[in-house]
Write a protein that holds these residues in place. Sequence first.
Motif, PDB file in Angstrom:
ATOM      1  N   LEU A 179     -44.726  59.993 -35.110  1.00 25.58           N
ATOM      2  CA  LEU A 179     -43.317  60.116 -35.479  1.00 25.58           C
ATOM      3  C   LEU A 179     -43.218  61.139 -36.603  1.00 25.58           C
ATOM      4  N   LEU A 180     -42.280  62.068 -36.480  1.00 25.06           N
ATOM      5  CA  LEU A 180     -42.044  63.100 -37.466  1.00 25.06           C
ATOM      6  C   LEU A 180     -40.586  63.028 -37.912  1.00 25.06           C
ATOM      7  N   ASP A 181     -40.340  63.392 -39.150  1.00 29.87           N
ATOM      8  CA  ASP A 181     -38.960  63.409 -39.599  1.00 29.87           C
ATOM      9  C   ASP A 181     -38.319  64.743 -39.274  1.00 29.87           C
ATOM     10  N   ARG A 182     -37.095  64.967 -39.786  1.00 28.67           N
ATOM     11  CA  ARG A 182     -36.357  66.166 -39.432  1.00 28.67           C
ATOM     12  C   ARG A 182     -36.941  67.420 -40.081  1.00 28.67           C
ATOM     13  N   GLN A 183     -37.961  67.251 -40.950  1.00 30.45           N
ATOM     14  CA  GLN A 183     -38.626  68.403 -41.553  1.00 30.45           C
ATOM     15  C   GLN A 183     -39.972  68.705 -40.901  1.00 30.45           C
ATOM     16  N   GLY A 184     -40.367  67.886 -39.930  1.00 32.50           N
ATOM     17  CA  GLY A 184     -41.652  68.067 -39.279  1.00 32.50           C
ATOM     18  C   GLY A 184     -42.780  67.382 -40.004  1.00 32.50           C
ATOM     19  N   ILE A 185     -42.482  66.451 -40.914  1.00 21.16           N
ATOM     20  CA  ILE A 185     -43.504  65.734 -41.658  1.00 21.16           C
ATOM     21  C   ILE A 185     -43.907  64.485 -40.891  1.00 21.16           C
ATOM     22  N   VAL A 186     -45.225  64.242 -40.820  1.00 19.32           N
ATOM     23  CA  VAL A 186     -45.760  63.102 -40.085  1.00 19.32           C
ATOM     24  C   VAL A 186     -45.428  61.828 -40.847  1.00 19.32           C
ATOM     25  N   LEU A 187     -44.957  60.829 -40.126  1.00 16.79           N
ATOM     26  CA  LEU A 187     -44.538  59.578 -40.740  1.00 16.79           C
ATOM     27  C   LEU A 187     -45.508  58.436 -40.482  1.00 16.79           C
ATOM     28  N   THR A 188     -46.403  58.558 -39.489  1.00 10.96           N
ATOM     29  CA  THR A 188     -47.278  57.440 -39.139  1.00 10.96           C
ATOM     30  C   THR A 188     -48.719  57.936 -39.068  1.00 10.96           C
ATOM     31  N   GLY A 189     -49.633  56.974 -39.163  1.00 14.66           N
ATOM     32  CA  GLY A 189     -51.034  57.286 -38.978  1.00 14.66           C
ATOM     33  C   GLY A 189     -51.701  57.823 -40.217  1.00 14.66           C
ATOM     34  N   ARG A 190     -52.933  58.245 -40.084  1.00 13.82           N
ATOM     35  CA  ARG A 190     -53.744  58.706 -41.203  1.00 13.82           C
ATOM     36  C   ARG A 190     -53.261  60.028 -41.781  1.00 13.82           C
ATOM     37  N   ASP A 191     -52.484  60.778 -40.995  1.00 16.09           N
ATOM     38  CA  ASP A 191     -51.989  62.073 -41.462  1.00 16.09           C
ATOM     39  C   ASP A 191     -50.561  61.977 -41.982  1.00 16.09           C
ATOM     40  N   ALA A 192     -50.107  60.784 -42.310  1.00 10.71           N
ATOM     41  CA  ALA A 192     -48.743  60.614 -42.811  1.00 10.71           C
ATOM     42  C   ALA A 192     -48.559  61.435 -44.074  1.00 10.71           C
ATOM     43  N   GLY A 193     -47.433  62.085 -44.178  1.00 11.20           N
ATOM     44  CA  GLY A 193     -47.128  62.914 -45.335  1.00 11.20           C
ATOM     45  C   GLY A 193     -47.481  64.369 -45.140  1.00 11.20           C
ATOM     46  N   LYS A 194     -48.230  64.700 -44.131  1.00 11.48           N
ATOM     47  CA  LYS A 194     -48.570  66.089 -43.839  1.00 11.48           C
ATOM     48  C   LYS A 194     -47.584  66.663 -42.824  1.00 11.48           C
ATOM     49  N   SER A 195     -47.623  67.983 -42.665  1.00  6.03           N
ATOM     50  CA  SER A 195     -46.597  68.651 -41.859  1.00  6.03           C
ATOM     51  C   SER A 195     -47.176  69.276 -40.587  1.00  6.03           C
ATOM     52  N   LEU A 196     -46.411  69.180 -39.511  1.00  4.13           N
ATOM     53  CA  LEU A 196     -46.697  69.856 -38.247  1.00  4.13           C
ATOM     54  C   LEU A 196     -45.522  70.735 -37.828  1.00  4.13           C
ATOM     55  N   ALA A 197     -44.766  71.166 -38.818  1.00  7.26           N
ATOM     56  CA  ALA A 197     -43.542  71.914 -38.526  1.00  7.26           C
ATOM     57  C   ALA A 197     -43.813  73.277 -37.909  1.00  7.26           C
TER      58      ALA A 197
END
Length: 532
Positions: free
Chosen positions: A145-163
């Motif tokens: 799940l990513l927010d509207r900025q492309g930031i990861v919301l779940t899992g071990r990579d939460a808080g990082k970006s895939l934008a």
Amino acid sequence: MLQVKRLIARFWPVLRLRSIMFSLLLLVAALPGVAAIGLRVYENALVRRTEAELIAQGSALAASTAFGFTRSAVPTAQGPSPDPQDYDDRTISTHIDLRTTPVLGERPDPAPTALKPDPAAAEMALAWSPVIDQTKETTLAAIMLLDRQGIVLTGRDAGKSLATLPEVRAALAGKPLTTLRHNGAYRQSYALEWISRATDIRLHHARPIIVDGRVVGVILLSRSPRALFRGMYEDRGKIAAGTAAIFLFLVGVTAALGRTIVRPLEALSRTTRSLAEGRPAAPPQPTLRVQEIDSLIRDFATMAAAIEVRSHYLRDFATALAHEFKTPLTGLSGGIELLQDHGAAMSEAERAGFLANMAADTQRLNRLISRLLDLARADMQRPHEDASCDLADVLARIADGFASTGFTIELTAAGTPAHLGQIRLRIDGSALETVLTVLIDNARAAGADTVTLETALAGQDLHLMVRDNGSGIAPNDRDRIFEPFFTSKRAQGGTGLGLPIARALIEGNGGSLTLEPANGGASFLLILPRRD
């Protein structure tokens, strides 16, 4: 090239027709399967099936997670509004094609970012994490799940970006997108997996989460497509059933073709050998029939009947020929013996008498040989496409040639003389004159003084009736007059070959010659083909 052909012919196997038909049918039946594997049709279908599953899962999760947002939490001024013309969630439309879709590199790891996740999206992700985890266990797909900025919301990579990913950028713009990427974690499981292009790729599908017309987040799913060999293994029952059905169909078709083609040909071959050995030869009668084989059997029956008739004809002809030659040869042999033994004691008148008899026998042999040559030429004659003659000219020459005191040729036609002069026949003029000469000579020998030539049109043919007022033909002789050597005028030098020659000439030009009933004299009907 010739040596190559000879080498191929030397080692070329002589197969049975059954084997050739079955092999050909088997090859034709195998072509769709080979083509499906070779063109990756089946594999491409599996990849699209995986894409459709990801689209369905993404649509369901996007619609469900949208309820995790409250209207007050949705920003009103931030986030793009999706274009309704480009985004339609009512249908599942796949576009991945292994032949044309580029394969991107392996998906990079999320990058650190200074941006903070959207609070509303983080709250939604926390509430829906159990649902996401259970869905991942069931579907074996990776879900983020990513927010509207492309930031990861779940899992071990939460808080990082895939934008920066193309598929994420497209989803943030309101457009779902599926991409193909290399799968770095792939490890070969099957020996022949290298044949498949889809074994080391992974599908990535990004789908926007939309609330009140605004993109508030992204569902990012990824999954490896069903492997070709695994899909075939899973569908092994269907494949085996299809293969068995095709094989049974081939056996049935081969059996039907064997009964309709191979068996009649084999029976015809045996019948041909029987015919060649002089034994009775009955054409086969197959139970399952096709037009070409029926035509071949009819042609064979016609040929066998013709051979039978020809065989009887040659046998009777040889017997008659031996008899015809034996009489003058016996006379010559006897005369020679008498002259050798008693020639010195004979008077000049006796020797002259014996020599005259021998000369007459010699002349008869010469006539027989000449007529036999005429019969052979007439019997071998075949219709010529350019053969043509004018009926009026032929009849005029015949009338002039036989005109004499005490003998008359009368011409009658079903039409005016001008109409008769327009008729052309598909027969050589000299052949027609020869036939009419034979018939008129026989009429004069039978004491006729008038011969009537009657013509009438009958469709594409001309009927020419030759009537005379002679003594006619004895009833017992009517069935034999066309037999070679049959004659009632042997004492007058007749050979019995005139009428056989005449019939052979007419039939050799596509017509017919028959003896017709008559109250007095003889009547012969000639049916001659007309030229258009």
